[in-house]
Design an enzyme around this catalytic site. Sequence first.
Site, PDB file in Angstrom:
ATOM      1  N   GLY A  27       1.359  -6.214  -3.286  1.00  0.00           N
ATOM      2  CA  GLY A  27       1.330  -6.522  -1.908  1.00  0.00           C
ATOM      3  C   GLY A  27       0.311  -7.316  -1.219  1.00  0.00           C
TER       4      GLY A  27
ATOM      5  N   ASP B 245      -3.404  -5.043   0.800  1.00  0.00           N
ATOM      6  CA  ASP B 245      -2.655  -5.225   1.887  1.00  0.00           C
ATOM      7  C   ASP B 245      -2.603  -4.197   2.820  1.00  0.00           C
ATOM      8  OD1 ASP B 245      -1.366  -3.136   0.258  1.00  0.00           O
ATOM      9  OD2 ASP B 245       0.686  -4.008   0.304  1.00  0.00           O
TER      10      ASP B 245
ATOM     11  N   ASP C 143      -3.537   3.369   3.425  1.00  0.00           N
ATOM     12  CA  ASP C 143      -2.918   4.522   3.693  1.00  0.00           C
ATOM     13  C   ASP C 143      -3.500   5.733   3.309  1.00  0.00           C
ATOM     14  OD1 ASP C 143      -0.690   5.916   4.656  1.00  0.00           O
ATOM     15  OD2 ASP C 143       0.591   5.713   2.698  1.00  0.00           O
TER      16      ASP C 143
ATOM     17  N   VAL D 202       5.552  -0.225   7.312  1.00  0.00           N
ATOM     18  CA  VAL D 202       5.787  -1.561   7.719  1.00  0.00           C
ATOM     19  C   VAL D 202       6.134  -2.407   6.638  1.00  0.00           C
ATOM     20  CG1 VAL D 202       4.019  -1.368   9.778  1.00  0.00           C
ATOM     21  CG2 VAL D 202       3.141  -1.985   7.510  1.00  0.00           C
TER      22      VAL D 202
HETATM   23  P1  5GP Z   1      -2.613   4.018  -0.558  1.00  0.00           P
HETATM   24  O1  5GP Z   1      -3.104   4.212  -1.869  1.00  0.00           O
HETATM   25  O2  5GP Z   1      -3.770   3.778   0.412  1.00  0.00           O
HETATM   26  O3  5GP Z   1      -1.953   5.191  -0.077  1.00  0.00           O
HETATM   27  O4  5GP Z   1      -1.576   3.070  -0.385  1.00  0.00           O
HETATM   28  C1  5GP Z   1      -1.809   1.795  -0.614  1.00  0.00           C
HETATM   29  C2  5GP Z   1      -0.591   1.360  -1.116  1.00  0.00           C
HETATM   30  O5  5GP Z   1       0.457   1.658  -0.787  1.00  0.00           O
HETATM   31  C3  5GP Z   1      -0.631  -0.273  -0.561  1.00  0.00           C
HETATM   32  O6  5GP Z   1      -1.287  -1.066  -1.604  1.00  0.00           O
HETATM   33  C4  5GP Z   1       0.859  -0.715  -0.344  1.00  0.00           C
HETATM   34  O7  5GP Z   1       1.258  -1.230  -1.511  1.00  0.00           O
HETATM   35  C5  5GP Z   1       1.632   0.764  -0.094  1.00  0.00           C
HETATM   36  N1  5GP Z   1       1.804   0.981   1.279  1.00  0.00           N
HETATM   37  C6  5GP Z   1       1.076   1.911   2.028  1.00  0.00           C
HETATM   38  N2  5GP Z   1       1.620   1.918   3.400  1.00  0.00           N
HETATM   39  C7  5GP Z   1       2.763   1.156   3.461  1.00  0.00           C
HETATM   40  C8  5GP Z   1       3.415   0.877   4.537  1.00  0.00           C
HETATM   41  O8  5GP Z   1       3.434   1.041   5.664  1.00  0.00           O
HETATM   42  N3  5GP Z   1       4.324  -0.305   3.917  1.00  0.00           N
HETATM   43  C9  5GP Z   1       4.581  -0.631   2.609  1.00  0.00           C
HETATM   44  N4  5GP Z   1       5.376  -1.853   2.570  1.00  0.00           N
HETATM   45  N5  5GP Z   1       3.588  -0.377   1.619  1.00  0.00           N
HETATM   46  C10 5GP Z   1       2.796   0.540   2.075  1.00  0.00           C
HETATM   47 MG    MG Z   2      -0.099  -2.256  -2.829  1.00  0.00          MG
END
Ligand code: 5GP
Ligand code: MG
Length: 191
Positions: free
Chosen positions: A57, A112, A115, A166
């Site tokens: 990402g 990127d 979340d 997104v």
């Molecule tokens: P986390 O571990 O913080 O939940 O997620 C992070 C990873 O989830 C990011 O590196 C990304 O790859 C993916 N991700 C989280 N939210 C989004 C989003 O809105 N769109 C996309 N395309 N990927 C997301």
């Molecule tokens: Mg990622």
Amino acid sequence: MIFSLQKTMDFTTSLRTHLKTVLLDEEQIAQRLDAMALQLTRDYRGKALCVVALMNGSYVFLADLLRRLDFPLEVESLRITSYDGTTSTGKVVMHQDRWPDLRGRHILLLDDILDTGCTLAAVRSRFEAEGTVESIRSCVLLQKRTERNRGVTVDMAAFDIPDLFVVGYGLDYRGMYRNLPVIGVLRDELI
Ligand code: 5GP
Ligand code: MG
């Protein structure tokens, strides 16, 4: 996965027509990156910095940010996944056969989007457990306004965005849309 998409996707259309909203355009992104690069230069010039990018990402963000940093530094990448389609699985998978030896470096983790925060927290704690790096900070392009990131914070975020899925500027939906130069929300019928 490609097979299920092919039924609904017209591969001849401009990618922008797939978006229902553009949240951030090229100019907004470029301006913010200029400001962040200034800040990072102040913080890290003269130090042994290694930028550690979480793939896939962050590769567009990485490429654009790196070229604004005019001082010696190293770059590593880690391949991490936690998403299936548009939802986080909560399970962070490291597809890594070699873990980088970053003894004595100042580490800047680059991702990127924040979340749930699972991904950054997992990588950070692995480096912290080794106890050999000088410092660790994290930097994301996007930070979602959500309750899900249970206390995980980042040191630097380019943009705060609403809690929406997104795509664009490196972020994908089932492997597509990474090459879109803006960041936006897909039209409902495409998901
Ligand atoms: P986390 O571990 O913080 O939940 O997620 C992070 C990873 O989830 C990011 O590196 C990304 O790859 C993916 N991700 C989280 N939210 C989004 C989003 O809105 N769109 C996309 N395309 N990927 C997301
Ligand atoms: Mg990622």
